[in-house]
Design a protein around this motif. Structure first.
Motif, PDB file in Angstrom:
ATOM      1  N   LEU A 196       6.156   7.881   2.664  1.00 50.17           N
ATOM      2  CA  LEU A 196       5.303   6.711   2.492  1.00 50.17           C
ATOM      3  C   LEU A 196       3.855   7.164   2.415  1.00 50.17           C
ATOM      4  O   LEU A 196       3.344   7.827   3.322  1.00 50.17           O
ATOM      5  N   ARG A 235       2.967   2.984   1.664  1.00 54.37           N
ATOM      6  CA  ARG A 235       3.375   2.467   2.967  1.00 54.37           C
ATOM      7  C   ARG A 235       3.278   0.943   3.015  1.00 54.37           C
ATOM      8  O   ARG A 235       4.161   0.268   3.540  1.00 54.37           O
ATOM      9  N   ARG A 236       2.187   0.399   2.485  1.00 53.14           N
ATOM     10  CA  ARG A 236       2.030  -1.057   2.541  1.00 53.14           C
ATOM     11  C   ARG A 236       3.048  -1.771   1.661  1.00 53.14           C
ATOM     12  O   ARG A 236       3.498  -2.871   1.978  1.00 53.14           O
ATOM     13  N   TRP A 296       6.076  -0.602   1.186  1.00 53.33           N
ATOM     14  CA  TRP A 296       7.298  -0.507   1.988  1.00 53.33           C
ATOM     15  C   TRP A 296       7.324  -1.608   3.044  1.00 53.33           C
ATOM     16  O   TRP A 296       8.356  -2.262   3.247  1.00 53.33           O
ATOM     17  N   GLN A 297       6.209  -1.825   3.698  1.00 52.75           N
ATOM     18  CA  GLN A 297       6.135  -2.880   4.710  1.00 52.75           C
ATOM     19  C   GLN A 297       6.379  -4.242   4.091  1.00 52.75           C
ATOM     20  O   GLN A 297       7.051  -5.099   4.684  1.00 52.75           O
ATOM     21  N   GLU A 339      -0.245   6.775   2.093  1.00 45.17           N
ATOM     22  CA  GLU A 339      -1.358   5.936   2.505  1.00 45.17           C
ATOM     23  C   GLU A 339      -2.236   5.632   1.284  1.00 45.17           C
ATOM     24  O   GLU A 339      -2.044   6.188   0.205  1.00 45.17           O
TER      25      GLU A 339
END
Length: 288
Positions: free
Chosen positions: A169, A136-137, A139-140, A171
């Motif tokens: 995504l 996820r991070r 992707w951000q 974690e």
């Protein structure tokens, strides 16, 4: 049963000084000989994990999505999408892949998700039956990159992944319900935020897909980093922690960018320096 197979993707030539960070050429050219333009040969190797009647592909390499002009700029050597040929050698095509796991979303690791470039045609996704997993991070970061790494991401790819409805995504956990038992995830920040390294359990010690934490055999040497890394000191600490973990469990590193070595078992000599033994240029291993 679990089967691991290394797959060759498209190769590149990139500047040796950029790939070896603050190491002087007099040192790094002992390991990789540069051409007249100071470029060294690099691979984009993927790992196929076949288990429980499913096919998991770890990374897709750079692929062939670049236009001819950009292909020359980034040193991509082949015209075709080499990873598709490597899958065909295993009796598979991209439609047979159930999961694509991306350590991060830089174009030389995720570009192979896209079909080869065709003049006048928009970008399109391959792997129509796969779930796409990434952090996820990361992707951000890809959606809001820093000026330093903005050119490493492919906006069209991000849009297509999001629109597919098959993007998952992850974690910052050590496990993933989608991947299941026998998988462990390591997270690090030194190269790019939220890079994930997959560890796969095998009878003679786990295999870790080292991505850009350890892009090839020379970078097992602890002080070596790349000019592309965002935080060299932090990366060295993350690398040492991973190498110590692999020493403790008789583990091996799988390299995506090394042009000739796919895999090696981590060792440490009497002076405390990390190295490899039992190196292999290609991996095919079965676990019952």
């Amino acid at each position: 049963m679990r089967r691991l197979t290394s797959l060759t993707g498209n190769s590149q030539k990139l500047d040796g000084g950029a790939m070896f960070g603050n190491a002087p050429r007099a040192l790094w050219e002992r390991w990789m000989i540069p051409d007249a333009q100071n470029r060294i040969d690099l691979g984009c190797r993927a790992l196929l994990v076949q288990e429980h009647e499913r096919n998991v592909l770890i990374e897709t390499g750079i692929g062939a999505f670049f236009s001819p002009q950009l292909k020359e700029r980034f040193g991509v050597q082949e015209e075709r999408h080499v990873l598709l040929d490597s899958l065909a050698e295993q009796g598979l095509s991209h439609v047979d892949i159930d999961v694509v796991l991306l350590s991060h979303l830089h174009f030389d690791h995720a570009g192979g998700v896209l079909a080869p470039w065709a003049e006048g045609q928009p970008a399109r996704l391959l792997f129509p039956n796969a779930r796409f997993l990434t952090g996820r991070r990361q992707w951000q970061r890809a959606r809001a990159p820093h000026a330093r790494d903005q050119a490493s991401y492919i906006p069209e790819l991000l849009d297509l992944l999001e629109a597919s409805g098959r993007l998952e995504l992850l974690e910052d956990d050590a496990t993933s319900a989608t991947l299941g038992e026998g998988w462990r995830l390591h997270w690090n920040e030194g190269h790019t935020p939220g890079q994930l390294l997959a560890e796969i359990a095998m009878p003679d010690g786990p295999v870790v897909f080292a991505a850009d934490l350890v892009p090839g055999a020379p970078w097992v040497h602890l002080p070596l980093t790349m000019g592309y890394d965002r935080f060299a000191e932090g990366l060295i600490e993350e690398k040492q922690a991973l190498l110590e973990h692999l020493l403790a469990c008789n583990g091996r590193l799988f390299f995506t960018h090394d042009p000739s070595i796919a895999l090696g078992r981590v060792v440490r000599d009497e002076r405390g320096r990390y190295g490899l033994q039992d190196s292999q240029s290609h991996l095919v291993q079965l676990s019952h």
